[in-house]
Write a protein that holds these residues in place. Structure first.
Motif, PDB file in Angstrom:
ATOM      1  N   ALA A  36       0.824  -1.206   0.000  1.00 37.50           N
ATOM      2  CA  ALA A  36       0.000   0.000   0.000  1.00 37.50           C
ATOM      3  C   ALA A  36       0.857   1.254   0.000  1.00 37.50           C
ATOM      4  CB  ALA A  36      -0.932  -0.009   1.212  1.00 37.50           C
ATOM      5  N   LEU A  37       1.936   1.267   0.771  1.00 35.19           N
ATOM      6  CA  LEU A  37       2.801   2.449   0.843  1.00 35.19           C
ATOM      7  C   LEU A  37       3.502   2.712  -0.480  1.00 35.19           C
ATOM      8  CD1 LEU A  37       4.366   1.857   4.376  1.00 35.19           C
ATOM      9  CD2 LEU A  37       2.845   3.724   3.721  1.00 35.19           C
ATOM     10  N   ARG A  38       3.892   1.669  -1.181  1.00 34.68           N
ATOM     11  CA  ARG A  38       4.527   1.873  -2.489  1.00 34.68           C
ATOM     12  C   ARG A  38       3.546   2.501  -3.483  1.00 34.68           C
ATOM     13  NH1 ARG A  38       9.789   2.001  -3.169  1.00 34.68           N
ATOM     14  NH2 ARG A  38       9.739   0.938  -5.174  1.00 34.68           N
ATOM     15  N   ILE A  43       0.819   7.900  -5.688  1.00 41.79           N
ATOM     16  CA  ILE A  43      -0.361   8.774  -5.639  1.00 41.79           C
ATOM     17  C   ILE A  43      -0.009  10.130  -5.062  1.00 41.79           C
ATOM     18  CG2 ILE A  43      -2.651   9.033  -4.610  1.00 41.79           C
ATOM     19  CD1 ILE A  43      -2.916   5.983  -4.707  1.00 41.79           C
ATOM     20  N   VAL A  44       0.836  10.143  -4.032  1.00 40.67           N
ATOM     21  CA  VAL A  44       1.216  11.414  -3.401  1.00 40.67           C
ATOM     22  C   VAL A  44       2.064  12.261  -4.344  1.00 40.67           C
ATOM     23  CG1 VAL A  44       2.595  12.393  -1.532  1.00 40.67           C
ATOM     24  CG2 VAL A  44       0.996  10.552  -1.054  1.00 40.67           C
ATOM     25  N   ILE A  75       7.318   9.039   2.375  1.00 37.66           N
ATOM     26  CA  ILE A  75       6.039   9.713   2.175  1.00 37.66           C
ATOM     27  C   ILE A  75       5.926  10.937   3.085  1.00 37.66           C
ATOM     28  CG2 ILE A  75       3.536   9.436   2.381  1.00 37.66           C
ATOM     29  CD1 ILE A  75       3.904   6.520   1.598  1.00 37.66           C
ATOM     30  N   MET A  76       6.450  10.862   4.296  1.00 40.95           N
ATOM     31  CA  MET A  76       6.431  12.018   5.190  1.00 40.95           C
ATOM     32  C   MET A  76       7.208  13.189   4.602  1.00 40.95           C
ATOM     33  SD  MET A  76       6.931  10.076   8.864  1.00 40.95           S
ATOM     34  CE  MET A  76       7.253  11.605   9.737  1.00 40.95           C
ATOM     35  N   ILE A  77       8.303  12.913   3.924  1.00 45.57           N
ATOM     36  CA  ILE A  77       9.072  13.989   3.284  1.00 45.57           C
ATOM     37  C   ILE A  77       8.227  14.672   2.216  1.00 45.57           C
ATOM     38  CG2 ILE A  77      11.118  14.498   1.906  1.00 45.57           C
ATOM     39  CD1 ILE A  77      12.479  12.117   3.255  1.00 45.57           C
ATOM     40  N   GLN A  78       7.504  13.883   1.443  1.00 42.83           N
ATOM     41  CA  GLN A  78       6.694  14.460   0.375  1.00 42.83           C
ATOM     42  C   GLN A  78       5.491  15.228   0.910  1.00 42.83           C
ATOM     43  OE1 GLN A  78       5.755  11.619  -2.705  1.00 42.83           O
ATOM     44  NE2 GLN A  78       7.698  10.546  -2.459  1.00 42.83           N
ATOM     45  N   SER A 307       3.622  -0.930  -9.965  1.00 41.58           N
ATOM     46  CA  SER A 307       3.519   0.153  -8.991  1.00 41.58           C
ATOM     47  C   SER A 307       4.278  -0.164  -7.710  1.00 41.58           C
ATOM     48  CB  SER A 307       2.045   0.414  -8.663  1.00 41.58           C
ATOM     49  OG  SER A 307       1.443  -0.726  -8.080  1.00 41.58           O
ATOM     50  N   VAL A 308       4.586  -1.425  -7.458  1.00 43.57           N
ATOM     51  CA  VAL A 308       5.392  -1.787  -6.300  1.00 43.57           C
ATOM     52  C   VAL A 308       6.874  -1.629  -6.615  1.00 43.57           C
ATOM     53  CG1 VAL A 308       5.991  -3.642  -4.691  1.00 43.57           C
ATOM     54  CG2 VAL A 308       3.630  -3.352  -5.453  1.00 43.57           C
TER      55      VAL A 308
END
Length: 411
Positions: A36-38, A43-44, A75-78, A307-308
């Motif tokens: 999911a995170l990948r 998406i982000v 993801i936190m950086i983005q 996507s992974v």
């Protein structure tokens, strides 16, 4: 589908509805979370507004596997912005004090990336980095020096007041990238560091043993120091460095750069200043951003292996290779050419048990082509005669060897 929507209100409505389902996936097992995170990472990058207010969801837990922590950190950086940078920096500071060295390095670099991408938050990021340097942890100090060099490149002539604190930790630097970063800082701000020549001399003592990255930075930093402070001691330093770089090294890049600097300094020092001391382009943080074309292609293959991996499917799935393997497998499974030979070879064994005429007929019959037109042709009576012959009674190893022994006579 959102790519083709022209209404901004509809895009905002869809973005609000897409956030909760994506957040729900982070409560599953670690493996599911990673997948999911990948996908969320892609998406982000394309629509950061979907999860702009959900940065807390990606805070790392103590029992998260390292691969999940790394993806959450990215993801936190983005998602970091001026509104949530204080919370994010507090998390990064805690991560930088954990025991996993790779995760600590990633957290320190994340602070530097936030400083590069958010100009108004750069001062707060530098303050956190200086606090981490005060811990005197070797790998933390080295990573902090590396990211501060990037901050200097992003905001030149703004935060040079912290150089003194960096120079107090020279003994902690033993990795090539950290050494090269510190040497770059000394050379770039040589006119503002009183003992810049002494600092560079400490690195020049081990010049022959250093890696090419450090040697190149030492060469350039010494030339910068000479152009900014052309004293007698610095002149001796530049002569030693140029001599060592041209005569005592096998690295062609280092040797060629030393010859270029030597020619510039000996012929036109002003031209050397224009080349060596020219303004550097401002850097940006695009280390985690994919190319727009690649990102668009991956968004079309969302929730798949592409996507992974963050790679198009045709880079790790070769249809041509798969087709060749399929043909080879079918050929090995249905080997039609060997089947008639097996039937003909069984005839001598039957002849040893009292059927010489049938064995001779079977051995002289043409090979049946199961794929051709002879399947129902002239060879059918011979095949029927071979089938009508009485089956040999198994007589043990002697009968088997006997059958093989008379095979040439029957043929």
């Amino acid at each position: 589908m959102m790519e083709e929507v022209r209404s901004e209100e509809l895009v905002k409505a869809w973005s609000k509805k897409m956030g909760p389902p994506l957040v729900t996936l982070l409560s599953a097992e670690p493996e599911v979370q990673y997948v999911a995170l990948r996908n969320i990472n892609l998406i982000v990058q394309r629509w950061p507004q979907i999860l702009a207010n959900e940065v807390k969801v990606f805070f790392c837990k103590y029992n998260d596997p390292i691969y999940v922590k790394m993806e959450k950190l990215e993801i936190m950086i983005q998602l970091a912005s001026e509104r949530n940078i204080d919370q994010v920096l507090l998390e990064f500071k805690e991560y930088a004090q954990e025991v996993d060295v790779d995760f600590v390095r990633k957290a320190v670099r994340a602070i530097g990336r936030c400083a590069v991408s958010l100009e108004k938050a750069a001062q707060r990021c530098i303050s956190v980095l200086l606090e981490l340097i005060q811990t005197k942890v070797n790998y933390v100090v080295q990573e902090a020096v590396i990211v501060i060099k990037d901050i200097f490149r992003r905001y030149p002539n703004q935060y040079e007041s912290i150089i003194a604190q960096l120079c107090d930790n020279l003994e902690s630097l033993d990795e090539p990238e950290a050494k090269a970063s510190m040497i770059w800082i000394i050379g770039e701000y040589a006119d503002r560091i009183d003992n810049a020549d002494e600092l560079l001399e400490t690195f020049l003592e081990t010049f022959p043993e250093e890696t090419s990255m450090v040697q190149l930075q030492l060469l350039t930093a010494t030339v910068k120091l000479f152009l900014k402070k052309p004293t007698d001691s610095v002149q001796r330093m530049i002569q030693l460095v140029l001599s060592a770089a041209t005569n005592e090294t096998d690295n062609p890049d280092l040797r060629d750069r030393a010859y270029v600097y030597w020619r510039l300094l000996s012929t036109d020092p002003e031209a050397a200043k224009d080349v060596v001391l020219a303004n550097k382009p401002v850097i940006t943080d695009d280390s985690s951003q994919l190319e727009p074309v690649l990102l668009k292609a991956l968004m079309e293959q969302i929730s798949s292996l592409a996507s992974v991996y963050h790679k198009p499917a045709d880079t790790f799935v070769s249809r041509q290779r798969l087709a060749v393997q399929t043909v080879d497998t079918l050929g090995a499974t249905h080997n039609f050419a060997e089947e008639p030979v097996t039937t003909a070879a069984a005839a001598p064994q039957a002849a040893s048990n009292g059927a010489p005429a049938a064995a001779a007929a079977a051995s002289s019959a043409p090979v049946v082509d199961l794929l051709g037109d002879d399947l129902l042709g002239d060879s059918t009576p011979a095949a029927a005669a071979a089938a009508a012959a009485p089956r040999a009674t198994p007589g043990g190893l002697d009968d088997l060897l006997g059958g093989l022994a008379i095979a040439p006579a029957a043929a």
